[in-house]
Design a protein around this motif. Sequence first.
Motif, PDB file in Angstrom:
ATOM      1  N   ARG A  63       0.697  -1.404  -0.294  1.00  0.00           N
ATOM      2  CA  ARG A  63      -0.280   0.301  -0.111  1.00  0.00           C
ATOM      3  C   ARG A  63       1.023   0.931  -0.412  1.00  0.00           C
ATOM      4  NH1 ARG A  63      -1.376   4.006   2.135  1.00  0.00           N
ATOM      5  NH2 ARG A  63       0.387   3.275   4.296  1.00  0.00           N
ATOM      6  N   ALA A  64       1.912   1.589   0.797  1.00  0.00           N
ATOM      7  CA  ALA A  64       3.027   1.953   1.306  1.00  0.00           C
ATOM      8  C   ALA A  64       3.425   2.584  -0.890  1.00  0.00           C
ATOM      9  CB  ALA A  64       3.615   2.313   1.699  1.00  0.00           C
ATOM     10  N   TYR A  65       3.641   1.858  -1.216  1.00  0.00           N
ATOM     11  CA  TYR A  65       4.333   1.657  -1.975  1.00  0.00           C
ATOM     12  C   TYR A  65       3.708   2.075  -3.489  1.00  0.00           C
ATOM     13  CZ  TYR A  65       5.946   0.710  -7.531  1.00  0.00           C
ATOM     14  OH  TYR A  65       6.731   0.813  -8.105  1.00  0.00           O
ATOM     15  N   LEU A  66       2.706   2.119  -3.685  1.00  0.00           N
ATOM     16  CA  LEU A  66       1.452   2.370  -4.134  1.00  0.00           C
ATOM     17  C   LEU A  66       1.145   3.080  -4.594  1.00  0.00           C
ATOM     18  CD1 LEU A  66      -0.512  -0.459  -5.182  1.00  0.00           C
ATOM     19  CD2 LEU A  66       0.965  -0.381  -6.740  1.00  0.00           C
ATOM     20  N   GLU A  67       0.943   4.251  -2.524  1.00  0.00           N
ATOM     21  CA  GLU A  67       0.269   5.347  -2.694  1.00  0.00           C
ATOM     22  C   GLU A  67       1.824   6.458  -2.509  1.00  0.00           C
ATOM     23  OE1 GLU A  67      -1.493   7.942  -1.434  1.00  0.00           O
ATOM     24  OE2 GLU A  67      -2.708   6.404  -0.873  1.00  0.00           O
ATOM     25  N   ALA A  68       2.573   6.080  -2.792  1.00  0.00           N
ATOM     26  CA  ALA A  68       3.468   7.281  -3.621  1.00  0.00           C
ATOM     27  C   ALA A  68       4.199   6.987  -5.574  1.00  0.00           C
ATOM     28  CB  ALA A  68       4.859   5.895  -2.891  1.00  0.00           C
ATOM     29  N   VAL A  69       3.550   5.406  -5.383  1.00  0.00           N
ATOM     30  CA  VAL A  69       4.322   6.262  -7.272  1.00  0.00           C
ATOM     31  C   VAL A  69       2.465   5.908  -7.939  1.00  0.00           C
ATOM     32  CG1 VAL A  69       6.122   4.566  -6.801  1.00  0.00           C
ATOM     33  CG2 VAL A  69       3.493   3.749  -7.311  1.00  0.00           C
ATOM     34  N   THR A  70       1.375   6.226  -7.720  1.00  0.00           N
ATOM     35  CA  THR A  70       0.100   6.473  -7.957  1.00  0.00           C
ATOM     36  C   THR A  70      -0.271   7.702  -7.895  1.00  0.00           C
ATOM     37  OG1 THR A  70      -1.081   4.850  -6.540  1.00  0.00           O
ATOM     38  CG2 THR A  70      -0.612   4.456  -8.503  1.00  0.00           C
ATOM     39  N   PRO A  71      -0.181   9.482  -8.414  1.00  0.00           N
ATOM     40  CA  PRO A  71      -0.492  10.829  -7.952  1.00  0.00           C
ATOM     41  C   PRO A  71      -1.859  10.585  -9.012  1.00  0.00           C
ATOM     42  CG  PRO A  71       1.489  10.083  -9.458  1.00  0.00           C
ATOM     43  CD  PRO A  71       0.842   9.021  -9.076  1.00  0.00           C
ATOM     44  N   THR A  72      -2.843  11.804  -7.821  1.00  0.00           N
ATOM     45  CA  THR A  72      -3.467  11.957  -8.665  1.00  0.00           C
ATOM     46  C   THR A  72      -3.601  14.020  -9.335  1.00  0.00           C
ATOM     47  OG1 THR A  72      -4.384  12.600  -6.409  1.00  0.00           O
ATOM     48  CG2 THR A  72      -4.639  10.674  -7.654  1.00  0.00           C
ATOM     49  N   GLN A  96      -0.362  13.082 -14.207  1.00  0.00           N
ATOM     50  CA  GLN A  96       0.644  12.823 -13.722  1.00  0.00           C
ATOM     51  C   GLN A  96       1.337  11.395 -14.024  1.00  0.00           C
ATOM     52  OE1 GLN A  96       1.909  14.478  -9.511  1.00  0.00           O
ATOM     53  NE2 GLN A  96       3.677  14.036 -10.189  1.00  0.00           N
ATOM     54  N   ALA A  97       2.871  11.939 -15.053  1.00  0.00           N
ATOM     55  CA  ALA A  97       3.001  10.140 -14.769  1.00  0.00           C
ATOM     56  C   ALA A  97       3.156   9.596 -13.368  1.00  0.00           C
ATOM     57  CB  ALA A  97       3.920   9.901 -15.335  1.00  0.00           C
ATOM     58  N   GLY A  98       3.208   7.937 -13.390  1.00  0.00           N
ATOM     59  CA  GLY A  98       3.623   7.597 -11.491  1.00  0.00           C
ATOM     60  C   GLY A  98       4.084   6.076 -12.528  1.00  0.00           C
ATOM     61  N   ASP A  99       3.962   5.161 -11.795  1.00  0.00           N
ATOM     62  CA  ASP A  99       4.168   3.861 -11.980  1.00  0.00           C
ATOM     63  C   ASP A  99       3.180   2.946 -12.836  1.00  0.00           C
ATOM     64  OD1 ASP A  99       7.250   4.277 -11.372  1.00  0.00           O
ATOM     65  OD2 ASP A  99       7.098   3.006  -9.142  1.00  0.00           O
ATOM     66  N   PHE A 100       2.259   3.291 -12.661  1.00  0.00           N
ATOM     67  CA  PHE A 100       1.207   2.866 -12.718  1.00  0.00           C
ATOM     68  C   PHE A 100       0.083   3.244 -13.298  1.00  0.00           C
ATOM     69  CE2 PHE A 100       2.960   0.476 -10.033  1.00  0.00           C
ATOM     70  CZ  PHE A 100       3.478  -1.089  -9.850  1.00  0.00           C
TER      71      PHE A 100
END
Length: 451
Positions: A63-72, A96-100
């Motif tokens: 969860r912490a990883y996904l929170e950091a790499v999926t901006p809004t 904004q680009a993230g990892d996913f």
Amino acid sequence: MNCLRHLAASVFVTGTLLMGPALAQKAPLTDANTPLHALQPDYLTPYREVSPQEVKGVLDRVRAYLEAVTPTQVVDRATAAVITDRKKPVQNAALQAGDFRLTSYEWGVTYGAMLLAGQVTGDKRYTDYTAARMKFLSEVTPYFRAYQQKYPNEQNPLRQMLSPHALDDAGAMCMAMIKAERAGVGGNLRPQIDLYMDYIMNKEYRLADGTLARNRPLPNTLWLDDLYMSVPAIAQMGKLTGDTKYYDEAVKQVRQFSQRMFNREKGVYMHGWVESMETHPQFHWGRANGWALMTKVELLEVLPENHPGRAEVLALLKAHIRGLASYQSGEGFWHQLLDRNDSYLETSATAIYAYCIAHAINRGWIDRQAHASMALLAWNAVSTKVNEKGQVEGTCVGTGMAFDPAFYYYRPISPYAAHGYGPVLLAGAAMYQLLQEHPNKMNDSAMMFPN
């Protein structure tokens, strides 16, 4: 003895206490001097009692990883500046680009998984993850609809939402939005839900008998993946509206896919079926079987107890689980091609199976004593693939259907394959609940769920 990680700390031999190296030098381990049954094997996957808190620790990393790499944020592609004025579309507007990607079918799975994790653990951060991104998408949809009208030749980051072209575009996201709507989070999602459902029910290509189909790679082709890309959303729409036509359609799709694609002898599904073929090459791809298994779990979750198709769906679920049980490896994973042990061990399919089996136990659909250890072994295997950063490793990238084994054997794996994240969150949530209600115990060195 290279099959043992360690021996007993000490053992008595002919009245003498032997320690450490002396044990190996002076006395062989025999039935007379050592409780051999209690020796610890050199397991490749953890094989021990696991607590709900340990499971939650793995979930928290993801969860912490996904929170950091999926901006809004909406940004200008050319300058990366955040666009705060959403009244006038800017030509280079993008998310904004993230990892996913926030609108992919894989992220539909992830949004639903976050809601389940929040529900079973009581940790609001999981629910908030989905709520924040659903709210963001509902708020920026009008902006990008206007953008599409003003700049029809520009790439639109919400194209999948505004103009779905395939079940991949619609089904999983629709399912997640209905779950969010039913949970009262995520903003005004109903217009998008209705748009998705109109595509699934009225616009997707079908065979003559109404089975949802594709015209690639050959005309009138069924992809097993499409069960998940349609049926859970349809079933959720039944729950949202109370209209039984959605339940009837969901059961019909499961039945008609299964009639063509379920190998009852092996207890697993083929990946693809082509109407024009006299012989159907059977490649039993792991993740596609996961989508089919999860489809039945999602359908049973909302299908009324008195629906005439419920017994049939439950019987298919049980038959599929029996088939999968025969292919689980000693490490706890399943193979990329389920019945080919020289294909690689794959994470996302294993996570889906762990979720479905644990959830079915939690709902009382299958026997706990027979299946819980299998699910826990799968979860323990999956947990070894969640690195310290919270990334999920060992997941096969997106995969079409093929008629030869090499295609499946050599599909790449990547921690950026989005398919692994929702399944891991789902598996952890279901296992957390299972362990809360039925703690695991070791008995004669074997894992059991006695209570």
